[in-house]
Design a protein around this motif. Sequence first.
Motif, PDB file in Angstrom:
ATOM      1  N   LEU A   1       0.942  -0.978   0.111  1.00  0.00           N
ATOM      2  CA  LEU A   1      -0.208   0.199   0.106  1.00  0.00           C
ATOM      3  C   LEU A   1       0.622   1.439   0.094  1.00  0.00           C
ATOM      4  N   LYS A   2       0.226   1.948  -0.457  1.00  0.00           N
ATOM      5  CA  LYS A   2       1.115   3.351  -0.905  1.00  0.00           C
ATOM      6  C   LYS A   2       1.726   3.997   0.560  1.00  0.00           C
ATOM      7  N   LYS A   3      -0.067   3.857   1.630  1.00  0.00           N
ATOM      8  CA  LYS A   3      -0.059   4.233   3.097  1.00  0.00           C
ATOM      9  C   LYS A   3      -0.441   3.595   3.653  1.00  0.00           C
ATOM     10  N   PRO A   4      -0.221   3.392   5.058  1.00  0.00           N
ATOM     11  CA  PRO A   4      -0.203   2.186   5.668  1.00  0.00           C
ATOM     12  C   PRO A   4      -1.653   2.103   6.682  1.00  0.00           C
ATOM     13  N   VAL A   5      -2.693   1.060   6.363  1.00  0.00           N
ATOM     14  CA  VAL A   5      -4.076   1.677   6.960  1.00  0.00           C
ATOM     15  C   VAL A   5      -4.293   0.915   8.288  1.00  0.00           C
ATOM     16  N   SER A   6      -5.727   1.578   8.596  1.00  0.00           N
ATOM     17  CA  SER A   6      -6.009   0.589  10.195  1.00  0.00           C
ATOM     18  C   SER A   6      -6.233  -0.667  10.210  1.00  0.00           C
ATOM     19  N   TRP A   7      -5.609  -1.666  10.814  1.00  0.00           N
ATOM     20  CA  TRP A   7      -5.764  -3.602  10.742  1.00  0.00           C
ATOM     21  C   TRP A   7      -6.422  -3.430  12.152  1.00  0.00           C
ATOM     22  N   GLY A   8      -7.603  -3.526  12.651  1.00  0.00           N
ATOM     23  CA  GLY A   8      -7.535  -3.648  14.242  1.00  0.00           C
ATOM     24  C   GLY A   8      -6.801  -2.617  14.960  1.00  0.00           C
ATOM     25  N   GLU A   9      -5.990  -3.003  16.175  1.00  0.00           N
ATOM     26  CA  GLU A   9      -4.780  -2.091  16.913  1.00  0.00           C
ATOM     27  C   GLU A   9      -3.473  -2.389  16.099  1.00  0.00           C
ATOM     28  N   GLU A  10      -3.451  -2.574  14.707  1.00  0.00           N
ATOM     29  CA  GLU A  10      -1.798  -2.237  14.017  1.00  0.00           C
ATOM     30  C   GLU A  10      -2.161  -1.448  13.372  1.00  0.00           C
ATOM     31  N   LYS A  11      -1.526  -1.030  12.734  1.00  0.00           N
ATOM     32  CA  LYS A  11      -1.157  -0.310  11.343  1.00  0.00           C
ATOM     33  C   LYS A  11      -0.928  -1.447  10.681  1.00  0.00           C
ATOM     34  N   VAL A  12      -0.860  -1.728   9.168  1.00  0.00           N
ATOM     35  CA  VAL A  12      -0.264  -2.658   8.056  1.00  0.00           C
ATOM     36  C   VAL A  12       0.060  -1.808   6.223  1.00  0.00           C
ATOM     37  N   GLN A  13       0.611  -1.932   5.924  1.00  0.00           N
ATOM     38  CA  GLN A  13       0.679  -1.424   4.489  1.00  0.00           C
ATOM     39  C   GLN A  13       1.736  -2.841   3.972  1.00  0.00           C
ATOM     40  N   ILE A  14       1.915  -3.528   3.731  1.00  0.00           N
ATOM     41  CA  ILE A  14       2.044  -5.219   2.888  1.00  0.00           C
ATOM     42  C   ILE A  14       1.165  -6.267   3.811  1.00  0.00           C
ATOM     43  N   ILE A  15       0.160  -6.492   2.470  1.00  0.00           N
ATOM     44  CA  ILE A  15      -0.542  -7.770   3.027  1.00  0.00           C
ATOM     45  C   ILE A  15      -0.210  -8.890   1.880  1.00  0.00           C
ATOM     46  N   PHE A  16       0.128 -10.075   3.127  1.00  0.00           N
ATOM     47  CA  PHE A  16      -0.066 -11.349   2.162  1.00  0.00           C
ATOM     48  C   PHE A  16      -0.887 -11.772   2.560  1.00  0.00           C
ATOM     49  N   MET A  17      -1.845 -12.595   1.380  1.00  0.00           N
ATOM     50  CA  MET A  17      -2.996 -13.279   1.463  1.00  0.00           C
ATOM     51  C   MET A  17      -2.286 -14.871   1.166  1.00  0.00           C
ATOM     52  N   LEU A  18      -2.900 -15.536   1.735  1.00  0.00           N
ATOM     53  CA  LEU A  18      -2.691 -17.013   1.656  1.00  0.00           C
ATOM     54  C   LEU A  18      -3.554 -17.732   1.396  1.00  0.00           C
ATOM     55  N   SER A  19      -3.133 -18.378   0.271  1.00  0.00           N
ATOM     56  CA  SER A  19      -4.096 -20.011   0.002  1.00  0.00           C
ATOM     57  C   SER A  19      -3.383 -20.724  -0.150  1.00  0.00           C
ATOM     58  N   LEU A  20      -3.328 -21.445   1.165  1.00  0.00           N
ATOM     59  CA  LEU A  20      -2.582 -22.475   1.280  1.00  0.00           C
ATOM     60  C   LEU A  20      -3.244 -23.835   1.721  1.00  0.00           C
ATOM     61  N   ASP A  21      -2.543 -24.708   1.311  1.00  0.00           N
ATOM     62  CA  ASP A  21      -2.936 -25.789   2.330  1.00  0.00           C
ATOM     63  C   ASP A  21      -2.167 -26.871   2.912  1.00  0.00           C
TER      64      ASP A  21
END
Length: 444
Positions: A417-437
């Motif tokens: 992301l260009k700027k961090p976003v709120s993620w619950g009580e944290e700030k997040v800028q890099i997202i790894f979305m898992l499609s893993l078994d």
Amino acid sequence: QAEGRKETGTLNIQRHFEEIDLDQLREIINQLERRFQFVLTDTSVEELIIALAVMLKRLSQGRQMDQGDSYTHWESRRMNFVLQYLKERLAETWGIEIPEAENLYLSICLRGLRFHIPMEKERTLKEKRERNPEMFDAVIELLMDCDRKFSLNMENDDELIGSLMDHLECMILRMNSKLYTYNPILEAIKKELFYEYEVASYFMVKFSALYQFKPKEDEIGFITFHMGTSIERMRQKAVRKYTVSIVCTTGFGTSQFLKVKLGSYFPNLEISKVTSATRLSELKPEEQDFVITTVPVALESTPVVQISPVLNEADIKKIQKFLVDNKENTPEPDNNYRYLKQFLHNEITILDCDLKSREVIRLLGGRMLSEGYTDEGFINSVFERENLSETAVGNLIAIPHAFEGHIKKQGIGLMTLKKPVSWGEEKVQIIFMLSLDAASQAYI
């Protein structure tokens, strides 16, 4: 407070109990611990103080529990002694008779506590099952389910089964009585024990569905320690064992000394043979992984570590270095990176995105769906997982994922992301979305 995340301490609630000195309650609990030789966690001490204060205030207003016919829970003799002693000390201190109808309330309070040293000795698994066969069988089945999903072996861990049964029985009692429990280190657990927390979350979602309640993060945090302990036991059992031979020329006493000393420092070494330098020809390469010797020797096909007969600190470090340097024991430095890289693909990578909320889940999840990595239910399942507990892990990173199923092809979606976003009580800028078994053998 049952729905809140704030910790309730005795200092800020004393004003609600003007006629009850909470420090006196703390002293009675301390006396209870000393007399019956158990030790409560600090959080449980505070919880019990509040529960007892509520009961005393209620009784002073002429109101007592309506036990009815609902209380059928069997109590051990020891618990009955603890219960009776507590009632006597409360009555003696405040001059209020504690009626039998309060036994249910007090029993639930005591059974819902957490201990450093438990109140009662561990019961056998057979006794635990006899006490609650429905829950016992459910726990075994759910552990088997966890084992299948995460490739573990928890269903055969008797210690885990026993501790889980004790905790879950107390948890159900607390919940039925609307007694809230606070986990003071929840955030640290979620960050430092992320994998173990994920296993506990999966277990608790399944367990809560059976008993029809919504699992709270605090309880998942406590379950995480049980799961983590079991996983650590499995890791220790999985440590590679080495078969070694000892070459020693100074007699039986020295060789026995070395066997004992090596065993104390290196429990993963199995001494298969002790021999002398004159009989080296009897050592076959397939019989040991390496040889420890007190004299200079050279073997063509077997590694050799030379030490002194007294096994000093330098010798111990030499053996440690050999084990660490052993190529079969230590992966190449970049192996983990290469393993991760094979799941990253250009078609499910979105860089420098300008979204400003967790709706990134829909965008990245939609990309993974269109590229054939997931099925239609994946995105909703990811949001359900986030509603249970946010997947931010610190350092501006989140790893959203579905609880189970929905995986058609292995991969990890990446979004920056260009700027961090709120993620619950944290700030997040890099997202790894898992499609893993986790049970897949495709990349092992």
